[in-house]
Design a protein around this motif. Sequence first.
Motif, PDB file in Angstrom:
ATOM      1  N   VAL A  94     -10.008  47.198 -24.079  1.00 59.45           N
ATOM      2  CA  VAL A  94     -10.069  46.140 -23.065  1.00 59.45           C
ATOM      3  C   VAL A  94      -8.916  45.152 -23.234  1.00 59.45           C
ATOM      4  O   VAL A  94      -8.124  44.961 -22.298  1.00 59.45           O
ATOM      5  CB  VAL A  94     -11.445  45.441 -23.072  1.00 59.45           C
ATOM      6  N   PRO A  95      -8.744  44.501 -24.413  1.00 59.67           N
ATOM      7  CA  PRO A  95      -7.589  43.604 -24.526  1.00 59.67           C
ATOM      8  C   PRO A  95      -6.262  44.353 -24.501  1.00 59.67           C
ATOM      9  O   PRO A  95      -5.246  43.817 -24.059  1.00 59.67           O
ATOM     10  CB  PRO A  95      -7.802  42.878 -25.854  1.00 59.67           C
ATOM     11  N   LEU A  96      -6.267  45.604 -24.945  1.00 58.23           N
ATOM     12  CA  LEU A  96      -5.026  46.380 -24.920  1.00 58.23           C
ATOM     13  C   LEU A  96      -4.588  46.659 -23.488  1.00 58.23           C
ATOM     14  O   LEU A  96      -3.402  46.549 -23.165  1.00 58.23           O
ATOM     15  CB  LEU A  96      -5.225  47.685 -25.695  1.00 58.23           C
ATOM     16  N   GLY A 139     -12.862  34.975 -25.068  1.00 62.95           N
ATOM     17  CA  GLY A 139     -12.529  36.247 -25.715  1.00 62.95           C
ATOM     18  C   GLY A 139     -12.730  36.256 -27.214  1.00 62.95           C
ATOM     19  O   GLY A 139     -13.256  37.229 -27.773  1.00 62.95           O
ATOM     20  N   VAL A 140     -12.323  35.180 -27.878  1.00 61.58           N
ATOM     21  CA  VAL A 140     -12.432  35.156 -29.345  1.00 61.58           C
ATOM     22  C   VAL A 140     -13.894  35.220 -29.793  1.00 61.58           C
ATOM     23  O   VAL A 140     -14.234  36.063 -30.629  1.00 61.58           O
ATOM     24  CB  VAL A 140     -11.684  33.938 -29.934  1.00 61.58           C
ATOM     25  N   LEU A 157      -6.788  40.094 -30.922  1.00 54.19           N
ATOM     26  CA  LEU A 157      -8.133  40.589 -30.624  1.00 54.19           C
ATOM     27  C   LEU A 157      -8.189  42.112 -30.700  1.00 54.19           C
ATOM     28  O   LEU A 157      -9.161  42.688 -31.197  1.00 54.19           O
ATOM     29  CB  LEU A 157      -8.580  40.110 -29.241  1.00 54.19           C
ATOM     30  N   THR A 158      -7.136  42.778 -30.229  1.00 52.21           N
ATOM     31  CA  THR A 158      -7.073  44.237 -30.312  1.00 52.21           C
ATOM     32  C   THR A 158      -7.068  44.696 -31.761  1.00 52.21           C
ATOM     33  O   THR A 158      -7.758  45.661 -32.122  1.00 52.21           O
ATOM     34  CB  THR A 158      -5.820  44.759 -29.586  1.00 52.21           C
ATOM     35  N   LEU A 159      -6.318  44.019 -32.610  1.00 51.31           N
ATOM     36  CA  LEU A 159      -6.268  44.395 -34.024  1.00 51.31           C
ATOM     37  C   LEU A 159      -7.619  44.197 -34.709  1.00 51.31           C
ATOM     38  O   LEU A 159      -8.006  45.008 -35.561  1.00 51.31           O
ATOM     39  CB  LEU A 159      -5.185  43.595 -34.748  1.00 51.31           C
ATOM     40  N   LEU A 160      -8.323  43.137 -34.351  1.00 52.42           N
ATOM     41  CA  LEU A 160      -9.646  42.920 -34.941  1.00 52.42           C
ATOM     42  C   LEU A 160     -10.600  44.062 -34.581  1.00 52.42           C
ATOM     43  O   LEU A 160     -11.314  44.582 -35.440  1.00 52.42           O
ATOM     44  CB  LEU A 160     -10.233  41.593 -34.462  1.00 52.42           C
ATOM     45  N   LEU A 161     -10.600  44.440 -33.323  1.00 53.86           N
ATOM     46  CA  LEU A 161     -11.488  45.525 -32.888  1.00 53.86           C
ATOM     47  C   LEU A 161     -11.039  46.878 -33.430  1.00 53.86           C
ATOM     48  O   LEU A 161     -11.866  47.716 -33.801  1.00 53.86           O
ATOM     49  CB  LEU A 161     -11.562  45.554 -31.358  1.00 53.86           C
ATOM     50  N   ALA A 162      -9.739  47.095 -33.507  1.00 54.57           N
ATOM     51  CA  ALA A 162      -9.230  48.366 -34.034  1.00 54.57           C
ATOM     52  C   ALA A 162      -9.521  48.504 -35.528  1.00 54.57           C
ATOM     53  O   ALA A 162      -9.730  49.619 -36.017  1.00 54.57           O
ATOM     54  CB  ALA A 162      -7.731  48.482 -33.778  1.00 54.57           C
TER      55      ALA A 162
END
Length: 153
Positions: A13-15, A98-99, A46-51
Amino acid sequence: MSTSDGWLAAAMVPLLCLVPVLRYVATGGPNTRLVAQNLSQLLAGLTLLLAAEGFRRPDYLDLALVLAVLAPAGTLVYARFLGGLPPARIVRWTALFGVPAVVVPLCVAAGPGREAVKVLVIGGLLLAGALVTSGGSQLSSESGVPEEAPARD
Protein backbone atom coordinates in the motif's frame (compact mmCIF):
# COMPACT_ATOMS: atom_id res chain seq x y z
CA MET A 1 -2.25 -17.01 2.65
CA SER A 2 0.29 -16.94 5.45
CA THR A 3 0.71 -14.09 7.89
CA SER A 4 3.91 -12.95 6.18
CA ASP A 5 1.97 -12.65 2.93
CA GLY A 6 -0.49 -10.37 4.70
CA TRP A 7 2.31 -8.12 5.95
CA LEU A 8 3.82 -7.99 2.47
CA ALA A 9 0.42 -7.14 0.98
CA ALA A 10 0.13 -4.34 3.55
CA ALA A 11 3.63 -3.15 2.59
CA MET A 12 2.44 -2.78 -0.99
CA VAL A 13 0.00 0.00 0.00
CA PRO A 14 2.61 2.66 0.90
CA LEU A 15 4.88 1.33 -1.84
CA LEU A 16 2.19 1.87 -4.48
CA CYS A 17 1.41 5.30 -3.02
CA LEU A 18 5.07 6.12 -3.58
CA VAL A 19 4.75 5.88 -7.39
CA PRO A 20 2.81 9.14 -8.00
CA VAL A 21 4.84 10.90 -5.30
CA LEU A 22 8.07 10.07 -7.12
CA ARG A 23 6.60 11.67 -10.23
CA TYR A 24 6.31 14.94 -8.34
CA VAL A 25 9.85 14.53 -7.02
CA ALA A 26 11.07 14.27 -10.61
CA THR A 27 8.91 16.87 -12.35
CA GLY A 28 7.51 19.36 -9.83
CA GLY A 29 8.66 22.82 -8.92
CA PRO A 30 11.15 23.30 -6.07
CA ASN A 31 8.55 23.56 -3.30
CA THR A 32 6.51 20.69 -4.74
CA ARG A 33 9.64 18.56 -4.91
CA LEU A 34 10.45 19.29 -1.27
CA VAL A 35 6.97 18.25 -0.14
CA ALA A 36 7.09 15.15 -2.34
CA GLN A 37 10.53 14.25 -1.00
CA ASN A 38 9.24 14.58 2.55
CA LEU A 39 6.22 12.40 1.77
CA SER A 40 8.34 9.80 -0.03
CA GLN A 41 10.61 9.47 3.00
CA LEU A 42 7.60 8.87 5.23
CA LEU A 43 6.12 6.28 2.87
CA ALA A 44 9.48 4.53 2.50
CA GLY A 45 9.80 4.30 6.28
CA LEU A 46 6.34 2.78 6.61
CA THR A 47 7.11 0.32 3.80
CA LEU A 48 10.31 -0.77 5.53
CA LEU A 49 8.49 -1.33 8.82
CA LEU A 50 5.91 -3.56 7.16
CA ALA A 51 8.50 -5.35 5.01
CA ALA A 52 10.57 -6.15 8.10
CA GLU A 53 7.66 -8.12 9.51
CA GLY A 54 6.67 -9.61 6.15
CA PHE A 55 10.13 -10.91 5.30
CA ARG A 56 10.95 -11.60 8.98
CA ARG A 57 14.10 -9.52 8.61
CA PRO A 58 14.75 -7.28 11.64
CA ASP A 59 17.57 -5.65 9.68
CA TYR A 60 14.94 -3.65 7.82
CA LEU A 61 13.98 -2.07 11.14
CA ASP A 62 17.51 -0.71 11.43
CA LEU A 63 17.23 0.78 7.96
CA ALA A 64 13.86 2.32 8.86
CA LEU A 65 15.43 3.79 12.01
CA VAL A 66 18.25 5.41 10.03
CA LEU A 67 15.72 6.79 7.55
CA ALA A 68 13.53 8.14 10.37
CA VAL A 69 16.49 9.98 11.88
CA LEU A 70 18.12 11.34 8.73
CA ALA A 71 15.07 12.12 6.55
CA PRO A 72 13.82 15.19 8.46
CA ALA A 73 17.37 16.55 8.65
CA GLY A 74 17.70 16.25 4.88
CA THR A 75 14.37 17.98 4.35
CA LEU A 76 15.43 20.85 6.60
CA VAL A 77 18.75 21.24 4.76
CA TYR A 78 16.95 21.50 1.40
CA ALA A 79 14.42 23.87 2.92
CA ARG A 80 17.25 26.14 4.03
CA PHE A 81 18.46 26.43 0.44
CA LEU A 82 14.94 27.04 -0.88
CA GLY A 83 14.19 29.75 1.65
CA GLY A 84 11.82 27.88 3.95
CA LEU A 85 9.49 24.97 4.34
CA PRO A 86 6.28 25.02 2.36
CA PRO A 87 3.24 23.90 4.37
CA ALA A 88 2.32 20.30 3.54
CA ARG A 89 -1.02 19.09 4.82
CA ILE A 90 -0.76 15.82 2.92
CA VAL A 91 2.42 14.90 4.79
CA ARG A 92 0.86 15.84 8.13
CA TRP A 93 -2.32 13.81 7.55
CA THR A 94 -0.40 10.85 6.14
CA ALA A 95 1.76 10.85 9.26
CA LEU A 96 -1.15 11.27 11.67
CA PHE A 97 -3.14 8.40 10.18
CA GLY A 98 -0.51 6.21 8.49
CA VAL A 99 2.05 5.88 11.26
CA PRO A 100 -0.39 4.64 13.95
CA ALA A 101 -2.10 2.39 11.39
CA VAL A 102 1.26 0.68 10.79
CA VAL A 103 2.93 0.86 14.21
CA VAL A 104 0.06 -0.40 16.38
CA PRO A 105 -0.48 -3.69 14.49
CA LEU A 106 3.28 -4.24 14.31
CA CYS A 107 3.61 -3.81 18.07
CA VAL A 108 0.75 -6.22 18.64
CA ALA A 109 2.35 -8.77 16.31
CA ALA A 110 5.79 -8.35 17.91
CA GLY A 111 4.49 -8.73 21.46
CA PRO A 112 6.25 -7.24 24.45
CA GLY A 113 9.98 -6.95 23.97
CA ARG A 114 12.79 -5.12 22.25
CA GLU A 115 11.29 -5.31 18.79
CA ALA A 116 8.06 -3.63 19.90
CA VAL A 117 10.04 -0.85 21.59
CA LYS A 118 12.12 -0.40 18.45
CA VAL A 119 8.99 -0.16 16.29
CA LEU A 120 7.50 2.39 18.70
CA VAL A 121 10.67 4.50 18.60
CA ILE A 122 10.80 4.38 14.80
CA GLY A 123 7.10 5.27 14.59
CA GLY A 124 7.60 8.16 16.99
CA LEU A 125 10.55 9.46 15.00
CA LEU A 126 8.64 9.16 11.70
CA LEU A 127 5.66 10.97 13.19
CA ALA A 128 7.70 13.72 14.84
CA GLY A 129 9.86 14.27 11.76
CA ALA A 130 6.85 14.49 9.47
CA LEU A 131 5.02 16.90 11.77
CA VAL A 132 8.06 19.17 12.14
CA THR A 133 8.82 19.29 8.43
CA SER A 134 5.22 19.66 7.28
CA GLY A 135 4.41 22.71 9.39
CA GLY A 136 5.68 25.28 6.92
CA SER A 137 8.00 28.17 7.67
CA GLN A 138 8.34 30.32 4.59
CA LEU A 139 11.22 32.75 4.93
CA SER A 140 10.92 36.30 3.72
CA SER A 141 13.17 36.99 0.77
CA GLU A 142 14.66 40.21 2.14
CA SER A 143 15.60 39.43 5.72
CA GLY A 144 16.08 35.68 5.79
CA VAL A 145 13.90 35.36 8.89
CA PRO A 146 10.48 33.74 9.15
CA GLU A 147 7.58 35.95 8.16
CA GLU A 148 5.29 37.02 10.95
CA ALA A 149 1.59 36.47 10.83
CA PRO A 150 -0.43 39.60 10.09
CA ALA A 151 -1.80 41.36 13.14
CA ARG A 152 -5.49 40.85 13.84
CA ASP A 153 -7.79 43.56 15.13
